[in-house]
Design a protein around this motif. Structure first.
Motif, PDB file in Angstrom:
ATOM      1  N   UNK A   1       0.783  -1.230   0.000  1.00 28.05           N
ATOM      2  CA  UNK A   1       0.000   0.000   0.000  1.00 28.05           C
ATOM      3  C   UNK A   1       0.808   1.270   0.000  1.00 28.05           C
ATOM      4  N   UNK A   2       2.126   1.205   0.137  1.00 28.40           N
ATOM      5  CA  UNK A   2       2.957   2.412   0.083  1.00 28.40           C
ATOM      6  C   UNK A   2       3.167   2.794  -1.367  1.00 28.40           C
ATOM      7  N   UNK A   3       3.131   4.075  -1.680  1.00 27.49           N
ATOM      8  CA  UNK A   3       3.213   4.477  -3.090  1.00 27.49           C
ATOM      9  C   UNK A   3       4.567   4.200  -3.732  1.00 27.49           C
ATOM     10  N   UNK A   4       5.654   4.362  -2.972  1.00 27.76           N
ATOM     11  CA  UNK A   4       6.977   4.275  -3.573  1.00 27.76           C
ATOM     12  C   UNK A   4       7.827   3.221  -2.881  1.00 27.76           C
ATOM     13  N   UNK A   5       8.685   2.604  -3.682  1.00 30.53           N
ATOM     14  CA  UNK A   5       9.573   1.578  -3.161  1.00 30.53           C
ATOM     15  C   UNK A   5      11.023   2.000  -3.271  1.00 30.53           C
ATOM     16  N   UNK A   6      11.874   1.068  -3.682  1.00 29.26           N
ATOM     17  CA  UNK A   6      13.305   1.334  -3.793  1.00 29.26           C
ATOM     18  C   UNK A   6      13.593   2.250  -4.968  1.00 29.26           C
ATOM     19  N   UNK A   7      14.723   2.928  -4.854  1.00 34.58           N
ATOM     20  CA  UNK A   7      15.129   3.830  -5.916  1.00 34.58           C
ATOM     21  C   UNK A   7      15.564   3.040  -7.135  1.00 34.58           C
ATOM     22  N   UNK A   8      15.313   3.575  -8.303  1.00 38.86           N
ATOM     23  CA  UNK A   8      15.709   2.933  -9.554  1.00 38.86           C
ATOM     24  C   UNK A   8      16.872   3.741 -10.141  1.00 38.86           C
ATOM     25  N   UNK A   9      18.025   3.119 -10.107  1.00 39.19           N
ATOM     26  CA  UNK A   9      19.235   3.855 -10.487  1.00 39.19           C
ATOM     27  C   UNK A   9      19.245   4.219 -11.972  1.00 39.19           C
ATOM     28  N   UNK A  10      19.000   3.224 -12.816  1.00 37.40           N
ATOM     29  CA  UNK A  10      19.117   3.500 -14.248  1.00 37.40           C
ATOM     30  C   UNK A  10      17.850   4.165 -14.795  1.00 37.40           C
ATOM     31  N   UNK A  11      16.716   3.462 -14.703  1.00 36.75           N
ATOM     32  CA  UNK A  11      15.483   3.994 -15.279  1.00 36.75           C
ATOM     33  C   UNK A  11      15.049   5.299 -14.628  1.00 36.75           C
ATOM     34  N   UNK A  12      15.423   5.484 -13.385  1.00 37.07           N
ATOM     35  CA  UNK A  12      15.006   6.703 -12.692  1.00 37.07           C
ATOM     36  C   UNK A  12      16.057   7.803 -12.750  1.00 37.07           C
ATOM     37  N   UNK A  13      17.172   7.582 -12.061  1.00 33.69           N
ATOM     38  CA  UNK A  13      18.178   8.649 -11.917  1.00 33.69           C
ATOM     39  C   UNK A  13      18.852   8.967 -13.246  1.00 33.69           C
ATOM     40  N   UNK A  14      19.230   7.959 -14.005  1.00 29.66           N
ATOM     41  CA  UNK A  14      19.886   8.229 -15.296  1.00 29.66           C
ATOM     42  C   UNK A  14      18.995   9.071 -16.193  1.00 29.66           C
ATOM     43  N   UNK A  15      17.747   8.724 -16.285  1.00 30.71           N
ATOM     44  CA  UNK A  15      16.846   9.457 -17.165  1.00 30.71           C
ATOM     45  C   UNK A  15      16.580  10.867 -16.635  1.00 30.71           C
ATOM     46  N   UNK A  16      16.413  10.967 -15.312  1.00 34.96           N
ATOM     47  CA  UNK A  16      16.191  12.295 -14.733  1.00 34.96           C
ATOM     48  C   UNK A  16      17.390  13.215 -15.005  1.00 34.96           C
ATOM     49  N   UNK A  17      18.598  12.679 -14.795  1.00 39.48           N
ATOM     50  CA  UNK A  17      19.793  13.486 -15.024  1.00 39.48           C
ATOM     51  C   UNK A  17      19.984  13.793 -16.505  1.00 39.48           C
ATOM     52  N   UNK A  18      19.448  12.932 -17.368  1.00 40.41           N
ATOM     53  CA  UNK A  18      19.522  13.229 -18.794  1.00 40.41           C
ATOM     54  C   UNK A  18      18.725  14.490 -19.112  1.00 40.41           C
ATOM     55  N   UNK A  19      17.590  14.683 -18.431  1.00 36.00           N
ATOM     56  CA  UNK A  19      16.824  15.915 -18.647  1.00 36.00           C
ATOM     57  C   UNK A  19      17.589  17.122 -18.124  1.00 36.00           C
ATOM     58  N   UNK A  20      18.223  16.928 -16.943  1.00 32.86           N
ATOM     59  CA  UNK A  20      19.012  18.025 -16.405  1.00 32.86           C
ATOM     60  C   UNK A  20      20.167  18.387 -17.351  1.00 32.86           C
ATOM     61  N   UNK A  21      20.795  17.355 -17.885  1.00 33.58           N
ATOM     62  CA  UNK A  21      21.912  17.568 -18.808  1.00 33.58           C
ATOM     63  C   UNK A  21      21.421  18.296 -20.056  1.00 33.58           C
ATOM     64  N   UNK A  22      20.283  17.905 -20.599  1.00 41.31           N
ATOM     65  CA  UNK A  22      19.756  18.528 -21.809  1.00 41.31           C
ATOM     66  C   UNK A  22      19.398  19.996 -21.550  1.00 41.31           C
ATOM     67  N   UNK A  23      18.803  20.264 -20.390  1.00 42.23           N
ATOM     68  CA  UNK A  23      18.478  21.651 -20.068  1.00 42.23           C
ATOM     69  C   UNK A  23      19.734  22.504 -19.982  1.00 42.23           C
ATOM     70  N   UNK A  24      20.797  21.952 -19.367  1.00 37.51           N
ATOM     71  CA  UNK A  24      22.054  22.693 -19.278  1.00 37.51           C
ATOM     72  C   UNK A  24      22.614  22.996 -20.658  1.00 37.51           C
ATOM     73  N   UNK A  25      22.557  21.997 -21.546  1.00 35.67           N
ATOM     74  CA  UNK A  25      23.090  22.191 -22.895  1.00 35.67           C
ATOM     75  C   UNK A  25      22.295  23.228 -23.669  1.00 35.67           C
ATOM     76  N   UNK A  26      20.972  23.194 -23.508  1.00 31.08           N
ATOM     77  CA  UNK A  26      20.129  24.156 -24.234  1.00 31.08           C
ATOM     78  C   UNK A  26      20.346  25.566 -23.701  1.00 31.08           C
ATOM     79  N   UNK A  27      20.404  25.699 -22.392  1.00 30.67           N
ATOM     80  CA  UNK A  27      20.577  27.032 -21.799  1.00 30.67           C
ATOM     81  C   UNK A  27      21.939  27.624 -22.128  1.00 30.67           C
ATOM     82  N   UNK A  28      22.898  26.766 -22.429  1.00 30.64           N
ATOM     83  CA  UNK A  28      24.231  27.255 -22.801  1.00 30.64           C
ATOM     84  C   UNK A  28      24.360  27.501 -24.295  1.00 30.64           C
ATOM     85  N   UNK A  29      23.376  27.047 -25.063  1.00 33.82           N
ATOM     86  CA  UNK A  29      23.436  27.172 -26.515  1.00 33.82           C
ATOM     87  C   UNK A  29      22.898  28.545 -26.920  1.00 33.82           C
ATOM     88  N   UNK A  30      23.718  29.345 -27.570  1.00 28.06           N
ATOM     89  CA  UNK A  30      23.311  30.697 -27.976  1.00 28.06           C
ATOM     90  C   UNK A  30      22.459  30.677 -29.236  1.00 28.06           C
TER      91      UNK A  30
END
Length: 913
Positions: free
Chosen positions: A62-91
């Motif tokens: 009944x708990x909504x969340x379980x263990x952290x997902x390293x690849x499917x979760x953190x890798x993908x989340x950081x990929x969005x962060x990485x893309x935002x950084x690249x776009x914001x740095x692109x003139x």
């Protein structure tokens, strides 16, 4: 951007809270004090993008969340962060505009994700605060939430479907990086949804092509409960039906919150169809592991041939410690490349430089198996984190497969906003008022028209339904030649399949041979398929028997009457044509007898010609004797015509000589017996000789009888000219390999009997006369030898008739009937030759002293002898067969040769009439 309102959603604050309360109650989490999860990532920017990622697995109990997902979760989340950084740095891309983000955790659960997504729509709801006052009477001050112009995500199709239903109400465009359910291609229901990954309909088509290329026709499917699994299997099933040649043996579904028993039951069901070894699996990682574990528990390692969807892909987590079960599995993954820049970015992250990710500390503990704080939830380790650990050095690192698509999804949103800015704000730096008042429909139009070169060098675009083109890499989990199994690229699918079958390896002894997954094994050559009702891939094999050949895989056809199936029954071939060969045992015996008979006949004829004027030859009736010998000769000759190869000429001669030899023989014998009968019958009444007893008259009578036979043959020629036929029915045996066509003359059994019928009539008449003249004294005539000849001949032909017609249905009919006919004719001729002429030849050659002239007797003496002979025959018991010895003609005792010459030969031709 300006306020994006949705018609009919102008709610006051109380109405808003009631709506939120109801929605949260429906999804199962009634926490009115929280509008969104307490943990989320907020990055300030002029334009805010929402993000939905499965940072945690689905919770248990009944708990909504379980263990952290390293690849499917953190890798993908950081990929969005990485893309935002690249776009914001692109003139060049969105100059003077900063992109921000609001990233939420879906916990891999659709209902929880729906609750979280309410965060994205808060800014789009107009609040009526006219009747709201603070305690001091002043109007309240509300903190305006950030406006989310578009959402990146979600990952699971079930989550994206749930979120898309609410985002479309507020016209917020959504771009998914991993949701592949075909249901999301419905532009009428999910009109604001787009994705940079191809839908499962393409993936399902790739699976169908793989199965067909491996000649598998009988497969099972496993799906996780939910849109991704069920819709994926549904698409596969539909496409397999359209393609044809693929049948679904079992279609199983793994329920939510499944237990070990569910997986074991699924494997047992799969084993019920043993021949269906190929299993298409559209399932989550948890369900994949569950099925593989159940297979191992059932001791069926190496039995199943897995075809995994992109949820399996080239991941190590679904098969961790289950490698031996997964060997040979073919998996599909959207075509991707490793983003080198992201590897550098991610491996450089630390606890110090990545404070914006609120879940990064939890990832750090999981990744390095350590504890950061005493309040850490990890209780399975006592090792403390130093903070100096490095990703990729102190821990294993491999870029997650969907990182490329997360980056492309963010860039797709950025390119759409960039195009929108150029068109709406051509001379305005940053965001202009026109862009602020634009709604979500305008942004969706720019998203669907966006085309650019993606992070991996592949072209990114969307079709009218918001789907990306289908491009897949095909992997197989192989042991290779090392002890470390790994995924190996074995092909690709880009609109069509390109599979390197020679590089595939399979579990079991024959690693290079493609295993079989069929309901029924292919039928052997010459067998047809009898389909099982309702299962077009299942059949029984039935041999095309008799004279049938395999017309196609499902039917047999009968060969033409002159054809038979070839040995493998794939076509028809001509039936061999045979005839009675000279070397056949059926021909050797008749030919041997005929040769002996011809030699004997020629010998007798030559003897008679040489001693033509001797008393015995003259007493035999020379003219009729030569006619009779000619008929006997022809009876022997017919053997060679009956055995010779049929053609028009041979068939004509068969018709002529078949009955002619017998007709000549019995016509001559009938003339003789009739002459004797008439002489003795008339002698009882008068001393006057009967008419037509001279040699010339006898030849004339014989010739007239023969002409009747020849006339019948001429009529036969006129009505039915002679020709040859091939009879295929006579030797059409049950086994077609033994079938033969018989080359023969066009003469039926009835025609043969009719041709011989006249001769048989002459034979019977002659026999009657022989019986009537049996009492004639033997010293005066040949009646008794003729009688014996006719009796024996009748016996021969009485035996011939049942043999000839009794074998009409025999497979050896031609041989038996031909042999029977020729032997019967040979025997008839031999009987006549032996009984009538061999005694004379014997006397001529070995007892010439008996071949002397006797005194001539008058017709009166002959009549007197006949009369007295009749009187002596009054005691049948003392004289068998009515025969009597008489000495009437041998009453001169002074004759020294009286005893030796008791039997004499008298010719009635020398009588003085």
């Amino acid at each position: 951007m300006a306020r994006l309102t949705s018609p009919g959603l102008n709610l006051n604050v109380c109405s808003l809270w009631r709506a939120l309360w109801l929605m949260r109650t429906v999804v199962g989490f009634a926490r009115p004090q929280e509008i969104y999860a307490p943990h989320s990532i907020r990055i300030e920017g002029q334009l805010t993008l929402g993000g939905l990622f499965p940072v945690h697995a689905r919770g248990a109990d009944g708990t909504p969340c379980g263990d952290i997902k390293k690849e499917n979760g953190i890798h993908r989340l950081e990929a969005m962060m990485y893309a935002l950084d690249q776009i914001n740095q692109d003139e060049q891309l969105l100059p003077n505009v900063t992109l921000g983000a609001r990233v939420l955790d879906t916990c891999s659960r659709d209902t929880y994700a729906l609750e979280q997504s309410l965060t994205f729509v808060q800014a789009l709801i107009t609040k009526d605060t006219s009747d709201v006052r603070c305690t001091n009477g002043e109007p309240p001050v509300f903190v305006k939430p950030e406006k989310v112009v578009g959402v990146i995500g979600a990952s699971a199709s079930s989550v994206s479907i749930m979120v898309a239903n609410i985002l479309r109400l507020f016209q917020i465009p959504q771009i998914s990086y991993a949701s592949t359910a075909p249901e999301l291609s419905d532009d009428r229901r999910y009109d604001f949804f787009s994705r940079v990954v191809p839908p499962d309909s393409f993936q399902a088509q790739a699976m169908v092509d793989i199965i067909r290329s491996l000649s598998w026709s009988y497969v099972s499917t496993i799906a996780s409960e939910g849109s991704y699994g069920e819709k994926g299997v549904e698409a596969f099933t539909q496409l397999s039906k359209e393609a044809g040649g693929i049948c679904i043996a079992q279609s199983l579904r793994i329920p939510h919150n499944s237990k070990l028993e569910d997986y074991d039951k699924a494997v047992q069901q799969l084993l019920e169809t043993q021949h269906s070894r190929a299993v298409v699996i559209f399932a989550s990682e948890e369900d994949i592991r569950g099925v593989l574990n159940a297979t191992k528990r059932a001791n069926q390692v190496g039995h199943f041939l897995w075809i995994g969807s992109d949820s399996w892909g080239a991941k190590g987590s679904p098969i961790h410690q289950l490698e031996e079960v997964a060997v040979g599995a073919i998996t599909i993954l959207p075509k991707r490349s490793s983003i080198k820049g992201f590897d550098e970015y991610f491996t450089g992250l630390t606890l110090e430089n990545n404070r914006r990710n609120v879940w990064f500390a939890e990832f750090w503990e999981e990744n390095f198996d350590c504890r950061l704080l005493s309040s850490s939830k990890r209780e399975d380790t006592s090792r403390k984190c130093t903070g100096q650990e490095r990703i990729g050095i102190d821990s294993r690192y491999e870029q997650e497969g969907k990182v490329q698509f997360v980056i492309d999804a963010v860039y797709a949103m950025a390119h759409a906003l960039h195009t929108m800015q150029r068109e709406l704000c051509p001379d305005y730096p940053g965001i202009c008022p026109d862009m602020e008042v634009a709604d979500g429909k305008a942004l969706l139009k720019y998203i669907r028209n966006a085309t650019f070169n993606g992070s991996a060098g592949t072209f990114v675009m969307f079709n009218k339904n918001g789907d990306a083109p289908g491009r897949y890499d095909l992997f197989q989990f192989q042991t290779t030649n090392s002890t470390n199994p790994e995924y190996k690229v074995v092909g690709q699918w880009v609109d069509s399949l390109q599979l390197r079958v020679e590089e595939l390896q399979w579990p079991g002894d024959s690693e290079d041979e493609v295993p079989v997954s069929v309901c029924s094994l292919p039928c052997k050559t010459g067998e047809r398929k009898k389909r099982v009702k309702g299962m077009p891939c299942c059949w029984h094999c039935e041999l095309c028997d008799g004279y049938q050949y395999q017309y196609d895989e499902t039917s047999c056809r009968l060969c033409a009457y002159n054809m038979r199936p070839n040995p493998n029954r794939t076509a028809c071939q001509p039936i061999p044509i045979v005839k009675l060969e000279w070397s056949s045992p059926w021909a050797v015996i008749p030919v041997f007898l005929a040769m002996l008979g011809i030699i004997a006949t020629i010998f007798v004829m030559a003897t008679f010609l040489r001693h033509n004027d001797t008393p015995i030859v003259r007493a035999s009736g020379r003219e009729l004797s030569y006619v009779l010998l000619t008929g006997i000769f022809l009876c022997y000759i017919i053997t060679f015509l009956m055995i010779g190869k049929p053609d028009a000429g041979v068939c004509a001669f068969r018709r002529i000589f078949l009955g002619l030899g017998m007709c000549i023989s019995y016509a001559a014998l009938l003339t003789k017996t009739n002459r004797i009968y008439r002489i003795f019958e008339q002698g009882k009444q008068t001393v006057t000789a009967p008419r037509f007893i001279s040699p010339t008259s006898q030849i004339a009578i014989t010739a007239s009888l023969i002409c009747v036979q020849l006339l019948g043959v001429l009529v036969w020629f006129a009505v039915d000219p002679p020709n040859t036929i091939v009879d295929y029915d006579e030797q059409k045996t049950v086994n077609p390999l033994l079938a033969r066509g018989i080359l023969k003359c066009d003469i039926t059994d009835l025609q043969i009997i009719c041709s011989l019928g006249y001769s048989i009539l002459l034979m019977v008449t002659c026999t009657v006369y022989a019986i009537k003249t049996r009492d004639v004294p033997e010293d005066f005539n040949e009646a008794k030898p003729i009688g014996f000849t006719m009796y024996t001949t009748c016996i021969v032909w009485l035996a011939f008739i049942p043999i000839f017609f009794g074998t009409a249905q025999s497979a050896e009919k031609l041989y038996i009937q031909t042999t029977t006919l020729t032997i019967s004719m040979n025997l008839s001729a031999s009987v006549a030759l032996g009984m009538l002429y061999m005694p004379k030849v014997y006397v001529i050659l070995f007892h010439p002293e008996l071949n002397v002239q006797k005194r001539k007797r008058s017709f009166k003496a002959v009549v007197t002898a006949a009369t007295m002979s009749s009187r002596l025959n009054t005691k049948p018991s003392e004289r068998p067969n009515g025969e009597a010895k008489t000495e009437l003609c041998e009453s001169q005792p002074a004759d020294p040769m009286s005893q030796a010459t008791k039997k004499t030969y008298v010719s009635y031709n020398n009588l003085r009439i």
